[in-house]
Design an enzyme around this catalytic site. Structure first.
Site, PDB file in Angstrom:
ATOM      1  N   ALA A  82       3.090  -0.764   4.835  1.00 51.16           N
ATOM      2  CA  ALA A  82       2.658  -0.786   6.239  1.00 51.16           C
ATOM      3  C   ALA A  82       2.076  -2.137   6.652  1.00 51.16           C
ATOM      4  O   ALA A  82       1.998  -2.432   7.859  1.00 51.16           O
ATOM      5  CB  ALA A  82       1.640   0.329   6.480  1.00 51.16           C
ATOM      6  N   TYR A 127      11.633   8.614   1.383  1.00 56.81           N
ATOM      7  CA  TYR A 127      11.576   7.568   0.350  1.00 56.81           C
ATOM      8  C   TYR A 127      12.294   7.928  -0.952  1.00 56.81           C
ATOM      9  O   TYR A 127      12.259   7.137  -1.897  1.00 56.81           O
ATOM     10  CB  TYR A 127      10.107   7.220   0.061  1.00 56.81           C
ATOM     11  CG  TYR A 127       9.340   6.753   1.278  1.00 56.81           C
ATOM     12  CD1 TYR A 127       9.723   5.597   1.955  1.00 56.81           C
ATOM     13  CD2 TYR A 127       8.250   7.468   1.769  1.00 56.81           C
ATOM     14  CE1 TYR A 127       9.035   5.168   3.076  1.00 56.81           C
ATOM     15  CE2 TYR A 127       7.549   7.050   2.889  1.00 56.81           C
ATOM     16  CZ  TYR A 127       7.949   5.904   3.538  1.00 56.81           C
ATOM     17  OH  TYR A 127       7.274   5.480   4.649  1.00 56.81           O
ATOM     18  N   GLU A 131      12.488  -9.490   1.744  1.00 56.61           N
ATOM     19  CA  GLU A 131      11.727  -8.334   2.238  1.00 56.61           C
ATOM     20  C   GLU A 131      12.580  -7.074   2.049  1.00 56.61           C
ATOM     21  O   GLU A 131      13.742  -7.040   2.446  1.00 56.61           O
ATOM     22  CB  GLU A 131      11.423  -8.551   3.731  1.00 56.61           C
ATOM     23  CG  GLU A 131      10.697  -7.410   4.407  1.00 56.61           C
ATOM     24  CD  GLU A 131      10.510  -7.647   5.911  1.00 56.61           C
ATOM     25  OE1 GLU A 131      10.881  -8.744   6.420  1.00 56.61           O
ATOM     26  OE2 GLU A 131      10.018  -6.728   6.587  1.00 56.61           O
ATOM     27  N   ARG A 169      13.001   4.619  12.759  1.00 55.48           N
ATOM     28  CA  ARG A 169      11.755   5.383  12.716  1.00 55.48           C
ATOM     29  C   ARG A 169      10.872   5.028  13.928  1.00 55.48           C
ATOM     30  O   ARG A 169      11.370   4.548  14.931  1.00 55.48           O
ATOM     31  CB  ARG A 169      11.053   5.112  11.370  1.00 55.48           C
ATOM     32  CG  ARG A 169      11.926   5.542  10.172  1.00 55.48           C
ATOM     33  CD  ARG A 169      11.237   5.298   8.851  1.00 55.48           C
ATOM     34  NE  ARG A 169      10.026   6.094   8.717  1.00 55.48           N
ATOM     35  CZ  ARG A 169       9.137   5.930   7.741  1.00 55.48           C
ATOM     36  NH1 ARG A 169       9.330   4.996   6.824  1.00 55.48           N
ATOM     37  NH2 ARG A 169       8.062   6.687   7.689  1.00 55.48           N
ATOM     38  N   ASN A 180       8.134  -5.541  -0.979  1.00 57.55           N
ATOM     39  CA  ASN A 180       8.012  -4.435  -0.025  1.00 57.55           C
ATOM     40  C   ASN A 180       6.537  -4.377   0.373  1.00 57.55           C
ATOM     41  O   ASN A 180       5.710  -3.841  -0.370  1.00 57.55           O
ATOM     42  CB  ASN A 180       8.449  -3.110  -0.646  1.00 57.55           C
ATOM     43  CG  ASN A 180       8.411  -1.978   0.372  1.00 57.55           C
ATOM     44  OD1 ASN A 180       7.806  -2.122   1.448  1.00 57.55           O
ATOM     45  ND2 ASN A 180       9.037  -0.857   0.063  1.00 57.55           N
ATOM     46  N   ARG A 212       5.643  12.315  -2.801  1.00 59.09           N
ATOM     47  CA  ARG A 212       5.628  12.945  -1.473  1.00 59.09           C
ATOM     48  C   ARG A 212       6.713  12.320  -0.602  1.00 59.09           C
ATOM     49  O   ARG A 212       7.240  11.269  -0.939  1.00 59.09           O
ATOM     50  CB  ARG A 212       4.261  12.719  -0.788  1.00 59.09           C
ATOM     51  CG  ARG A 212       3.200  13.654  -1.319  1.00 59.09           C
ATOM     52  CD  ARG A 212       1.855  13.328  -0.714  1.00 59.09           C
ATOM     53  NE  ARG A 212       0.902  13.089  -1.782  1.00 59.09           N
ATOM     54  CZ  ARG A 212      -0.157  12.298  -1.705  1.00 59.09           C
ATOM     55  NH1 ARG A 212      -0.407  11.627  -0.597  1.00 59.09           N
ATOM     56  NH2 ARG A 212      -0.974  12.166  -2.721  1.00 59.09           N
ATOM     57  N   PRO A 231       0.793  -1.227   0.000  1.00 62.73           N
ATOM     58  CA  PRO A 231       0.000   0.000   0.000  1.00 62.73           C
ATOM     59  C   PRO A 231       0.829   1.283   0.000  1.00 62.73           C
ATOM     60  O   PRO A 231       1.837   1.381   0.693  1.00 62.73           O
ATOM     61  CB  PRO A 231      -0.836  -0.112   1.280  1.00 62.73           C
ATOM     62  CG  PRO A 231      -0.168  -1.144   2.108  1.00 62.73           C
ATOM     63  CD  PRO A 231       0.507  -2.080   1.156  1.00 62.73           C
ATOM     64  N   ASN A 232       0.348   2.220  -0.791  1.00 61.33           N
ATOM     65  CA  ASN A 232       0.863   3.589  -0.883  1.00 61.33           C
ATOM     66  C   ASN A 232       2.186   3.717  -1.634  1.00 61.33           C
ATOM     67  O   ASN A 232       2.662   4.828  -1.863  1.00 61.33           O
ATOM     68  CB  ASN A 232       0.978   4.237   0.507  1.00 61.33           C
ATOM     69  CG  ASN A 232      -0.367   4.355   1.183  1.00 61.33           C
ATOM     70  OD1 ASN A 232      -1.314   4.847   0.583  1.00 61.33           O
ATOM     71  ND2 ASN A 232      -0.482   3.877   2.412  1.00 61.33           N
ATOM     72  N   HIS A 274      12.722  -2.789   2.462  1.00 60.00           N
ATOM     73  CA  HIS A 274      12.190  -1.503   2.919  1.00 60.00           C
ATOM     74  C   HIS A 274      13.120  -0.395   2.453  1.00 60.00           C
ATOM     75  O   HIS A 274      14.329  -0.456   2.694  1.00 60.00           O
ATOM     76  CB  HIS A 274      12.038  -1.467   4.442  1.00 60.00           C
ATOM     77  CG  HIS A 274      11.051  -2.480   4.906  1.00 60.00           C
ATOM     78  ND1 HIS A 274       9.711  -2.344   4.668  1.00 60.00           N
ATOM     79  CD2 HIS A 274      11.215  -3.668   5.518  1.00 60.00           C
ATOM     80  CE1 HIS A 274       9.085  -3.410   5.134  1.00 60.00           C
ATOM     81  NE2 HIS A 274       9.973  -4.236   5.652  1.00 60.00           N
TER      82      HIS A 274
HETATM   83  O1  CA2 Z   1      10.472   1.923   3.971  1.00 62.21           O
HETATM   84  C1  CA2 Z   1       9.639   1.258   3.350  1.00 62.21           C
HETATM   85  O2  CA2 Z   1       9.843   0.792   2.237  1.00 62.21           O
HETATM   86  C2  CA2 Z   1       8.258   1.012   3.973  1.00 62.21           C
HETATM   87  O3  CA2 Z   1       7.863  -0.310   3.650  1.00 62.21           O
HETATM   88  C3  CA2 Z   1       7.326   2.035   3.344  1.00 62.21           C
HETATM   89  C4  CA2 Z   1       5.929   2.011   3.940  1.00 62.21           C
HETATM   90  C5  CA2 Z   1       5.996   2.116   5.467  1.00 62.21           C
HETATM   91  O4  CA2 Z   1       4.695   1.994   6.004  1.00 62.21           O
HETATM   92  C6  CA2 Z   1       6.897   1.030   6.061  1.00 62.21           C
HETATM   93  O5  CA2 Z   1       6.937   1.213   7.461  1.00 62.21           O
HETATM   94  C7  CA2 Z   1       8.279   1.138   5.492  1.00 62.21           C
HETATM   95  C8  CA2 Z   1       5.118   3.200   3.428  1.00 62.21           C
HETATM   96  C9  CA2 Z   1       5.016   3.282   1.955  1.00 62.21           C
HETATM   97  C10 CA2 Z   1       4.353   4.578   1.622  1.00 62.21           C
HETATM   98  O6  CA2 Z   1       5.108   5.194   0.618  1.00 62.21           O
HETATM   99  C11 CA2 Z   1       4.877   6.527   0.380  1.00 62.21           C
HETATM  100  C12 CA2 Z   1       5.671   7.109  -0.579  1.00 62.21           C
HETATM  101  C13 CA2 Z   1       5.534   8.447  -0.840  1.00 62.21           C
HETATM  102  C14 CA2 Z   1       4.584   9.206  -0.170  1.00 62.21           C
HETATM  103  C15 CA2 Z   1       3.788   8.617   0.789  1.00 62.21           C
HETATM  104  C16 CA2 Z   1       3.933   7.260   1.052  1.00 62.21           C
END
Ligand code: CA2
Length: 149
Positions: A82, A23, A103, A112, A79, A18, A10-11, A105
């Site tokens: 969340a 990221y 896996e 974090r 990946n 953003r 997701p996301n 990230h």
């Molecule tokens: O660090 C990572 O790759 C995560 O898997 C990214 C997830 C986060 O919930 C994990 O704890 C760590 C979030 C992905 C959301 O990605 C976004 C990218 C740009 C703007 C907003 C969200």
């Protein structure tokens, strides 16, 4: 040619749009292009996917299990976003379908919030790449091939 599935939760479709400090600036399309180049060097095709839905990710893991048994897929670079921190269902799917998963990230989840420190995926992962930015996907591909091919 055998393939490697690269699965995003997701996301991650928002990548590059953003939170660049967390990221990076690369979009998911950039990540896909980078993975395609690396997989080709390693002698594999890629099946690149993203979903915001837990059930769709579970179905993809089940499909990966079938493709692996048919000799068409090596494993999955995953990946889970969340869902990493919440999904017993994804843990069960990886175990049940006997899928080798690396896996990945993008961010260093351990630097974090505390709720990102626990992963339901890590205990059933063949390997983990954390905090290497989007280059972590390349490292995940290399690690999967190194371990399994
Ligand atoms: O660090 C990572 O790759 C995560 O898997 C990214 C997830 C986060 O919930 C994990 O704890 C760590 C979030 C992905 C959301 O990605 C976004 C990218 C740009 C703007 C907003 C969200």
């Amino acid at each position: 040619m055998s393939s490697i599935m690269i699965l995003n939760g997701p996301n991650l479709n928002l990548l590059g749009q953003r939170e660049p400090e967390q990221y990076g600036h690369e979009t998911l399309a950039d990540v896909e292009a980078m993975c395609r180049v690396e997989a080709e060097k390693l002698g594999y095709g890629i099946d690149f996917r993203q979903s915001n839905h837990e059930g769709v990710l579970i179905d993809a893991i089940h499909e990966a299990g079938q493709l692996i048994k048919a000799g068409k897929l090596l494993g999955v670079v995953f990946n889970p976003g969340a869902y990493t921190h919440t999904s017993i269902a994804l843990h069960d799917a990886i175990k049940g379908a006997e899928v080798p998963v690396i896996e990945v990230h993008i961010s260093n989840v351990h630097a974090r919030e505390a709720f990102r420190h626990h992963s339901y995926i890590s205990p059933c992962a063949a390997g983990i790449v954390v905090g290497m930015g989007s280059y972590g996907y390349v490292l995940g591909l290399q690690g999967l091939v190194h371990k399994l091919a």
